[in-house]
Design a protein around this motif. Structure first.
Motif, PDB file in Angstrom:
ATOM      1  N   THR A  55       0.805  -1.226   0.000  1.00 11.08           N
ATOM      2  CA  THR A  55       0.000   0.000   0.000  1.00 11.08           C
ATOM      3  C   THR A  55       0.834   1.270   0.000  1.00 11.08           C
ATOM      4  N   ASP A  68      -6.417   0.279   0.294  1.00 12.01           N
ATOM      5  CA  ASP A  68      -7.270   1.294  -0.307  1.00 12.01           C
ATOM      6  C   ASP A  68      -7.648   0.805  -1.712  1.00 12.01           C
ATOM      7  N   SER A  69      -8.630   1.436  -2.316  1.00 14.96           N
ATOM      8  CA  SER A  69      -9.138   0.946  -3.602  1.00 14.96           C
ATOM      9  C   SER A  69      -8.077   1.003  -4.698  1.00 14.96           C
ATOM     10  N   ARG A  70      -7.234   2.012  -4.670  1.00 15.78           N
ATOM     11  CA  ARG A  70      -6.181   2.134  -5.690  1.00 15.78           C
ATOM     12  C   ARG A  70      -5.184   0.974  -5.582  1.00 15.78           C
ATOM     13  N   LEU A 118      -5.658  -1.919  -4.059  1.00 15.17           N
ATOM     14  CA  LEU A 118      -6.362  -3.169  -4.322  1.00 15.17           C
ATOM     15  C   LEU A 118      -6.518  -3.403  -5.816  1.00 15.17           C
ATOM     16  N   GLY A 119      -6.896  -2.383  -6.547  1.00 15.12           N
ATOM     17  CA  GLY A 119      -7.025  -2.508  -7.995  1.00 15.12           C
ATOM     18  C   GLY A 119      -5.703  -2.836  -8.661  1.00 15.12           C
ATOM     19  N   THR A 161      -9.854  -7.051 -12.664  1.00 15.18           N
ATOM     20  CA  THR A 161     -10.196  -5.801 -11.996  1.00 15.18           C
ATOM     21  C   THR A 161     -11.621  -5.885 -11.481  1.00 15.18           C
ATOM     22  N   TRP A 162     -11.948  -5.000 -10.571  1.00 10.70           N
ATOM     23  CA  TRP A 162     -13.312  -4.932 -10.054  1.00 10.70           C
ATOM     24  C   TRP A 162     -14.223  -4.388 -11.136  1.00 10.70           C
TER      25      TRP A 162
END
Length: 91
Positions: free
Chosen positions: A30, A62-64, A66-67, A77-78
């Motif tokens: 992260t 965080d979403s960034r 995780l992606g 990807t989500w």
């Protein structure tokens, strides 16, 4: 630079406390630099990232991040949210 140096850099405020390997790897995933990621990969292998991603609590990433890691590890990807999103509160 090895894992002890990366730990000192990413946990500079908490040097006296022992840090679990999973927590260190999650922090690299992260907040680490590209060089930190390559160092971990060289020392522990790429699979460690998949294990940490799978086994750590969801709020760790965080979403960034995780992606990025889902794509880097070949997990896809989500899905993108629908236009307009979901109304809140639900009706």
């Amino acid at each position: 630079m090895g894992l002890p140096e990366i730990q000192k850099k990413l946990f500079w405020w908490d040097e006296a406390e022992p840090i679990s390997q999973a927590r260190l790897i999650a922090r690299v995933m992260t907040h680490g630099t590209w060089e930190d990621i390559l160092e971990v990969e060289a020392e522990l292998g790429r699979e460690i990232f998949l294990v940490v991603l799978r086994d750590t609590p969801a709020a760790t990433f965080d979403s960034r991040s995780l992606g990025f890691w889902r794509k880097r590890l070949g997990l896809g990807t989500w899905p993108k949210p629908r236009a307009g999103g979901t109304p809140w509160p639900p009706r």
